[in-house]
Motif scaffolding. Structure first.
Motif, PDB file in Angstrom:
ATOM      1  N   ALA A  23       0.900  -1.293  -0.042  1.00 41.84           N
ATOM      2  CA  ALA A  23       0.029   0.023   0.114  1.00 41.84           C
ATOM      3  C   ALA A  23       0.742   1.003  -0.061  1.00 41.84           C
ATOM      4  O   ALA A  23       0.276   2.213  -0.699  1.00 41.84           O
ATOM      5  N   ALA A  24       2.036   1.138   0.588  1.00 47.71           N
ATOM      6  CA  ALA A  24       3.091   2.430   0.654  1.00 47.71           C
ATOM      7  C   ALA A  24       3.752   2.452  -0.474  1.00 47.71           C
ATOM      8  O   ALA A  24       3.647   3.818  -1.071  1.00 47.71           O
ATOM      9  N   ASP A  25       3.907   1.458  -1.193  1.00 44.20           N
ATOM     10  CA  ASP A  25       4.328   1.512  -2.589  1.00 44.20           C
ATOM     11  C   ASP A  25       3.483   2.261  -3.451  1.00 44.20           C
ATOM     12  O   ASP A  25       3.885   2.805  -4.354  1.00 44.20           O
ATOM     13  N   LEU A  26       2.207   1.813  -3.399  1.00 45.95           N
ATOM     14  CA  LEU A  26       1.089   2.419  -4.078  1.00 45.95           C
ATOM     15  C   LEU A  26       1.031   4.049  -4.050  1.00 45.95           C
ATOM     16  O   LEU A  26       0.850   4.570  -4.823  1.00 45.95           O
ATOM     17  N   VAL A  27       0.988   4.298  -2.988  1.00 45.30           N
ATOM     18  CA  VAL A  27       0.813   5.714  -2.464  1.00 45.30           C
ATOM     19  C   VAL A  27       2.103   6.501  -3.131  1.00 45.30           C
ATOM     20  O   VAL A  27       1.752   7.573  -3.535  1.00 45.30           O
ATOM     21  N   PHE A  28       3.197   6.046  -2.795  1.00 46.88           N
ATOM     22  CA  PHE A  28       4.181   7.099  -2.966  1.00 46.88           C
ATOM     23  C   PHE A  28       4.859   6.641  -4.491  1.00 46.88           C
ATOM     24  O   PHE A  28       5.902   7.292  -4.543  1.00 46.88           O
ATOM     25  N   ARG A  29       4.354   5.745  -5.023  1.00 46.03           N
ATOM     26  CA  ARG A  29       4.878   5.401  -6.464  1.00 46.03           C
ATOM     27  C   ARG A  29       5.036   6.497  -7.280  1.00 46.03           C
ATOM     28  O   ARG A  29       3.936   7.508  -7.465  1.00 46.03           O
ATOM     29  N   GLY A  30       5.915   7.068  -7.861  1.00 42.37           N
ATOM     30  CA  GLY A  30       6.135   8.224  -8.799  1.00 42.37           C
ATOM     31  C   GLY A  30       6.412   9.404  -8.309  1.00 42.37           C
ATOM     32  O   GLY A  30       6.790  10.193  -8.881  1.00 42.37           O
ATOM     33  N   THR A  31       6.431   9.752  -6.723  1.00 41.67           N
ATOM     34  CA  THR A  31       7.110  10.917  -6.020  1.00 41.67           C
ATOM     35  C   THR A  31       8.457  10.995  -6.103  1.00 41.67           C
ATOM     36  O   THR A  31       9.140  11.898  -6.319  1.00 41.67           O
ATOM     37  N   SER A  32       9.076   9.818  -6.099  1.00 41.68           N
ATOM     38  CA  SER A  32      10.637   9.899  -5.941  1.00 41.68           C
ATOM     39  C   SER A  32      11.051  10.294  -7.389  1.00 41.68           C
ATOM     40  O   SER A  32      12.407  10.788  -7.267  1.00 41.68           O
ATOM     41  N   ARG A  33      10.264  10.028  -8.249  1.00 41.78           N
ATOM     42  CA  ARG A  33      10.861  10.344  -9.641  1.00 41.78           C
ATOM     43  C   ARG A  33      11.189  11.867  -9.795  1.00 41.78           C
ATOM     44  O   ARG A  33      12.027  12.158 -10.717  1.00 41.78           O
ATOM     45  N   HIS A  34      10.141  12.713  -9.193  1.00 40.03           N
ATOM     46  CA  HIS A  34      10.223  14.226  -9.378  1.00 40.03           C
ATOM     47  C   HIS A  34      11.279  14.821  -8.139  1.00 40.03           C
ATOM     48  O   HIS A  34      11.464  16.118  -8.161  1.00 40.03           O
ATOM     49  N   ALA A  35      11.701  14.048  -7.271  1.00 38.96           N
ATOM     50  CA  ALA A  35      12.658  14.454  -5.998  1.00 38.96           C
ATOM     51  C   ALA A  35      13.762  15.169  -6.526  1.00 38.96           C
ATOM     52  O   ALA A  35      13.981  16.190  -5.970  1.00 38.96           O
ATOM     53  N   ASP A  36      14.503  14.732  -7.520  1.00 45.27           N
ATOM     54  CA  ASP A  36      15.612  15.196  -8.082  1.00 45.27           C
ATOM     55  C   ASP A  36      15.704  15.846  -9.322  1.00 45.27           C
ATOM     56  O   ASP A  36      16.291  16.122 -10.095  1.00 45.27           O
ATOM     57  N   ALA A  37      14.216  16.457  -9.418  1.00 45.09           N
ATOM     58  CA  ALA A  37      13.825  17.067 -10.844  1.00 45.09           C
ATOM     59  C   ALA A  37      14.834  18.406 -10.823  1.00 45.09           C
ATOM     60  O   ALA A  37      14.839  19.010  -9.788  1.00 45.09           O
ATOM     61  N   ASP A  38      15.072  19.000 -12.132  1.00 45.02           N
ATOM     62  CA  ASP A  38      15.750  20.174 -12.390  1.00 45.02           C
ATOM     63  C   ASP A  38      15.025  21.308 -11.796  1.00 45.02           C
ATOM     64  O   ASP A  38      13.709  21.582 -12.566  1.00 45.02           O
TER      65      ASP A  38
END
Length: 169
Positions: A21-36
């Protein structure tokens, strides 16, 4: 013993379910954490890019600033401004032909800089009005632009032409 094993099994099943459930909730947020950060600033303009429509730059960048300066490779600006830009961002001197900077000034200091690249499809390219000050310095109230969707080779971009005071929205 059987009940103890069932309890352990149930706890393991609940832990795996919670991780899933935690993976589903936070999936995709780490992708933008290091965005320019600059890319995020540049994208703030995109909702205002509509062919033939006018928009105020203050709507896209509501934080406090007094003037904006449009700087591209061929723009002539005074040495003090270049020093201030290089102090703010050392990579500013590497402006390519398709690069442009929006330099937001407040109280004689740089509030922030947005680097735009016309080579990225759908990005804006700013054109100050004919009588704009040297280096394309535009007061906040006068930073109203009309967009025109353009195509150059395989690249589509929005040309943002500054509106005269009487034409502004």
């Amino acid at each position: 013993m059987k009940k103890a094993m069932q309890s352990i099994g149930l706890m393991l099943l609940l832990m795996v379910g919670a991780l899933f459930a935690a993976d589903l909730v936070f999936r995709g947020t780490s992708r933008h954490a290091d965005a320019d950060p600059n890319a995020l600033l540049a994208r703030a303009l995109l909702p205002y890019m509509r062919d033939g429509q006018a928009f105020a730059l203050a709507d896209a960048y509501p934080e406090p600033w007094e003037t904006v300066q449009v700087v591209s490779g061929q723009t002539q600006i005074d040495p003090w401004a270049w020093r201030a830009l290089r102090d703010y961002d050392a990579n500013v001197s590497e402006l390519g032909e398709g690069d442009q900077l929006l330099v937001f000034w407040r109280g004689g200091y740089i509030a922030h800089v947005v680097r735009l690249n016309r080579q990225l499809s759908g990005m804006p390219w700013f054109v100050p009005a004919e009588g704009a000050a040297q280096g394309g310095i535009i007061p906040r109230e006068g930073a109203v632009f009309r967009t025109l969707f353009c195509g150059d080779a395989d690249i589509a971009y929005y040309q943002c032409v500054q509106q005269e005071a009487e034409q502004a929205v």
